[in-house]
Design an enzyme around this catalytic site. Structure first.
Site, PDB file in Angstrom:
ATOM      1  N   GLU A   1     -21.122  56.735  39.723  1.00  0.00           N
ATOM      2  CA  GLU A   1     -20.473  56.774  38.405  1.00  0.00           C
ATOM      3  C   GLU A   1     -19.039  57.301  38.461  1.00  0.00           C
ATOM      4  OE1 GLU A   1     -23.524  57.876  39.030  1.00  0.00           O
ATOM      5  OE2 GLU A   1     -24.919  56.973  37.586  1.00  0.00           O
TER       6      GLU A   1
ATOM      7  N   PHE B   1     -36.497  64.541  30.838  1.00  0.00           N
ATOM      8  CA  PHE B   1     -36.051  63.950  32.104  1.00  0.00           C
ATOM      9  C   PHE B   1     -34.663  63.323  31.923  1.00  0.00           C
ATOM     10  CE2 PHE B   1     -35.838  60.158  34.910  1.00  0.00           C
ATOM     11  CZ  PHE B   1     -35.724  60.847  36.106  1.00  0.00           C
ATOM     12  N   GLN B   2     -33.763  63.642  32.807  1.00  0.00           N
ATOM     13  CA  GLN B   2     -32.374  63.171  32.779  1.00  0.00           C
ATOM     14  C   GLN B   2     -31.660  63.491  31.481  1.00  0.00           C
ATOM     15  OE1 GLN B   2     -32.288  59.045  34.298  1.00  0.00           O
ATOM     16  NE2 GLN B   2     -31.984  59.916  36.340  1.00  0.00           N
TER      17      GLN B   2
ATOM     18  N   LYS C   1     -31.303  56.670  23.322  1.00  0.00           N
ATOM     19  CA  LYS C   1     -31.982  55.416  23.639  1.00  0.00           C
ATOM     20  C   LYS C   1     -32.591  54.788  22.383  1.00  0.00           C
ATOM     21  CE  LYS C   1     -34.831  53.544  27.362  1.00  0.00           C
ATOM     22  NZ  LYS C   1     -35.661  53.885  28.530  1.00  0.00           N
TER      23      LYS C   1
ATOM     24  N   MET D   1      -3.125  68.083  53.960  1.00  0.00           N
ATOM     25  CA  MET D   1      -2.345  68.968  53.089  1.00  0.00           C
ATOM     26  C   MET D   1      -2.849  70.407  53.198  1.00  0.00           C
ATOM     27  SD  MET D   1       0.274  69.073  51.239  1.00  0.00           S
ATOM     28  CE  MET D   1       0.844  67.675  50.278  1.00  0.00           C
TER      29      MET D   1
END
Lengths: 161, 561
Positions: free
Chosen positions: B50, B112-113, B162, B476
């Site tokens: 993502e 969940f999630q 959802k 760097m």
């Protein structure tokens, strides 16, 4: 410049979920030091009002106002001069009354400060006081010698004159 | 006809002119993915992580100037875009990130999630929404695109439960938006603009700082007019790079920590500074106490919160850079030129060229230098490729040695300094500008942060050329350890994978260059090849980037060695 100068911001916001979170997050993220913050409904059910007392000079307050405007729900930020507003806060205090004669003395002082007695028990009196910060602080100082068991105050809320 | 919330989302995106979505499916966003197959006009690009989706959206947004969309699921899907949101808010990139959320009746129960997406993202977005009813989807999309793309652009999150995606209702796209608290000032205050003109007209050493805002507001032409009319040198910030052509005589270089010598050395000699769409970041200002001691500062920015945030401003102008310049230009007196002032820059330029640039781009022997490779790319592409740079030494090299001749052709992560940004961002750039040449310049460290997006590039067969500058170091950090930590190298050495085999595994042709004589041929072969191509250049291990303003030093304490 005086140390510990406090200024008031009156912030009108859309009454939507999450606004308090955004405003408190901003205060934390930008490291503004606030003395109090009150939120309340207004005459318009779609709007709420924050009264924020922030430590700092005019520049700090201006920076904070600009940051507040970045929040989409913020409609208006006022940075009023002290003499252009009426500001009040509410204090609740529980004072011990176990010393002989203290009840009478406390009532007298309360009268003088126009504080209201809201509960009396054998151990303590509970009083309610409204006014500006100095008045509430003054009342608290007067109560100290009797033994302050608990003391809370709301922080200021304000209206333009 | 009734539509599901998921379909309403797709319809709303089409109404906003969306053509591409960068995303990754998962449980809580499945109704939207189901609907997407019925909306072929919404091209979905399946990334591999993502974070890749949001950086790709950033690349797309920065190449089109319009809000770009990324689509992810709840929980880890949403938390994986947080870095990209933080990147987008600091660099003013318009991105609308849409995430699925668990069913509304489960919210708050550690389902969940489930994560508190509006809570987590509130501090790194311009605005965000939690949507629990289908009826709120269309209006939120309309508001989100407006907020994201106007004023100072920035990321907006729409988190949709959802059940709201399943719910069926009549679809009506709102005509108007109602955001009483959001009304960016576009036109500058005329009184302030007049004051600015007076200061500019009376100045002897005026200096323009051109930032990202010049590009965002498409003020390249007006910037040039102001610079030419009043004979004002133009220095750019990192994100201002490519707002003026590299070879324009009034372009005097790049400001800031690894910028050019002249623009930094001369900053404190200016008597009037015209700061356009920039925010006086600490990498530009160095130590603030010694910054611009003699200058009257005119600061133009569309975000009022930027004016006076870091430096005290004499003439603050809230507004769109282009609009403000259009009002300002007629008030500016023509200058006959400021030879002495420009000569001061030229003197420093000579020093930088002799001491730094020439040895960097024309080394005779020794290992390959990143600078000579990027300079070669610049020459071969005539400075007209789109360049996407990651974060680190190679990024500074991409700023310094690519000679940008095409407006708005440089994309990098500036404010947040997000390693791993470039490869996925280049996906967005290429999808937005399929006919333009796109080179992404990455280091070996940053490449490995998001290299899974090679698979996305291969799957979409995107013609992206990858220049991998490999010094087997986190360069760097190593440079700072050398200069400021007594060369105590701590966790900066990399044992890298075989990048040729890796590239082959992804199905992307590649080659490795170790000899100076092969640089040009490799770049030319990559350009000739239709499709993605990776070149690994094995470069000097301990090359340092100079000039450099050490952190906490004043701008004029800039070091060239």
């Amino acid at each position: 410049m005086k140390q510990n100068k406090f200024s008031t911001l009156i912030v009108t916001v859309q009454n939507k979920p999450g606004v308090l979170y955004r405003i408190s997050g901003l205060i934390r993220k930008r490291r503004f030091n606030i003395a109090s913050l009150t939120v309340s409904a207004t005459e318009d059910p779609d709007m709420s009002r924050f009264t924020i007392v922030v430590e700092g000079d005019k520049e700090t307050v201006e920076k904070m106002a600009k940051q507040l405007y970045r929040i989409i729900e913020v409609i208006k930020v006022n940075e009023p001069e002290e003499d252009s507003i009426v500001a009040r806060e509410l204090g609740l205090i529980k004072v011990s009354t176990t010393k002989t004669g203290s009840k009478g003395e406390i009532s007298l002082i309360a009268d003088h400060f126009r504080a209201k007695v809201i509960q009396v028990t054998p151990e303590y009196m509970m009083l309610e006081i409204t006014g500006n910060e100095e008045k509430i602080q003054g009342f608290y100082k007067n109560m100290k010698k009797y033994g302050v068991m608990e003391f809370v105050r709301t922080g200021r809320t304000a209206l333009f004159k | 006809m009734k539509l599901t919330g998921a379909e309403i989302l797709c319809e709303s995106l089409l109404k906003e002119g969306v053509e591409v979505i960068f995303g990754y499916p998962g449980g809580a966003i499945m109704p939207v993915y189901d609907a997407l197959t019925r909306y072929p006009k919404l091209r979905h690009i399946l990334v591999r992580h993502e974070q890749g989706a949001i950086h790709a959206a950033e690349g797309y947004a920065r190449s089109t100037g319009k809000p770009a969309v990324c689509l992810v699921t709840s929980g880890p899907g949403a938390t994986n875009v947080v870095t990209g949101l933080a990147d987008a808010i600091l660099d003013s990139v318009p991105v609308v990130a849409i995430s699925g959320q668990v069913h509304s009746h489960l919210i708050g129960g550690d389902a969940f999630q489930e994560t508190d997406v509006v809570g987590i993202t509130a501090m790194v977005t311009k605005h965000n929404y939690l949507i629990m009813k289908a009826s709120e989807i269309a209006v939120s999309v309309k508001e989100a695109f407006h907020i994201s793309g106007t004023g100072r652009p920035g990321p907006v999150v729409i988190d949709i439960t959802k059940d709201a995606q399943f719910e069926k209702i009549e679809f009506n796209y709102p005509e108007k938006i109602n955001l009483p608290g959001y009304n960016p000032t576009v036109k500058g205050n005329m009184h302030q603009i007049e004051r600015a003109a007076e200061f500019i007209n009376q100045s002897s050493k005026p200096y323009i700082f051109a930032g990202h805002g010049v590009l965002i507001s498409h003020a390249e032409k007006e910037l040039l007019e102001l610079s030419e009319k009043a004979a004002i040198p133009v220095g750019t910030t990192l994100h201002g790079i490519s707002c003026i052509k590299r070879d324009h005589p009034n372009y005097i270089g790049w400001l800031g920590m690894h910028g050019n010598l002249a623009p930094n050395k001369c900053v404190n000699k200016a008597d009037v500074v015209i700061a356009l769409g920039m925010r006086f970041d600490d990498r530009v200002t160095g130590r603030l106490n010694d910054y611009l001691p003699h200058a009257t500062i005119i600061h133009v920015d569309i975000d009022p919160a930027e004016l006076g945030k870091n430096v005290k401003v004499s003439v603050p102008i809230v507004g769109d850079v282009k609009e403000v310049l259009k009002s300002l230009l007629p008030l500016i007196k023509e200058s006959k030129g400021r030879k002495e002032w420009f000569d001061m820059f030229k003197d420093y330029d000579k020093v930088e060229y002799e001491k730094v640039i020439r040895p960097e781009i024309y080394p005779r022997k020794g290992p390959l230098k990143m600078s000579e490779i990027v300079k070669k790319l610049s020459d071969i592409t005539h400075g007209k490729s789109r360049i996407v740079a990651d974060v680190g030494q190679h990024q500074m090299i991409a700023c310094r040695y690519y000679e940008y001749k095409k407006h708005d052709s440089f994309v990098t992560s500036g404010g947040l300094g997000t390693m791993g940004f470039a490869l996925p961002a280049s996906i967005g750039v290429k999808v937005a500008k399929p006919n333009d040449e796109v080179w992404t310049i990455v280091g070996d460290g940053s490449f490995q942060m998001t290299m899974q997006e090679m698979a996305t590039i291969a799957q979409e067969n995107l013609d992206i050329k990858i220049m991998l500058l490999n010094n087997n170091f986190l360069g760097m950090v190593r440079q700072w350890q050398q200069l400021f930590f007594d060369k105590n190298y701590s966790s900066v050495s990399l044992k890298n994978p075989d990048f040729m085999k890796l590239s082959e595994g992804f199905g992307i042709p590649s080659e490795k260059v170790t000899e100076r004589k092969d640089i040009e041929g490799a770049i030319k072969r990559a350009r000739k090849h239709k499709g993605p191509y990776l070149i690994e250049f094995v470069v000097e291990k301990e090359q340092n980037i100079f000039p450099m303003i050490p952190q906490g030093a004043s701008v004029d304490e800039i070091r060239i060695e």
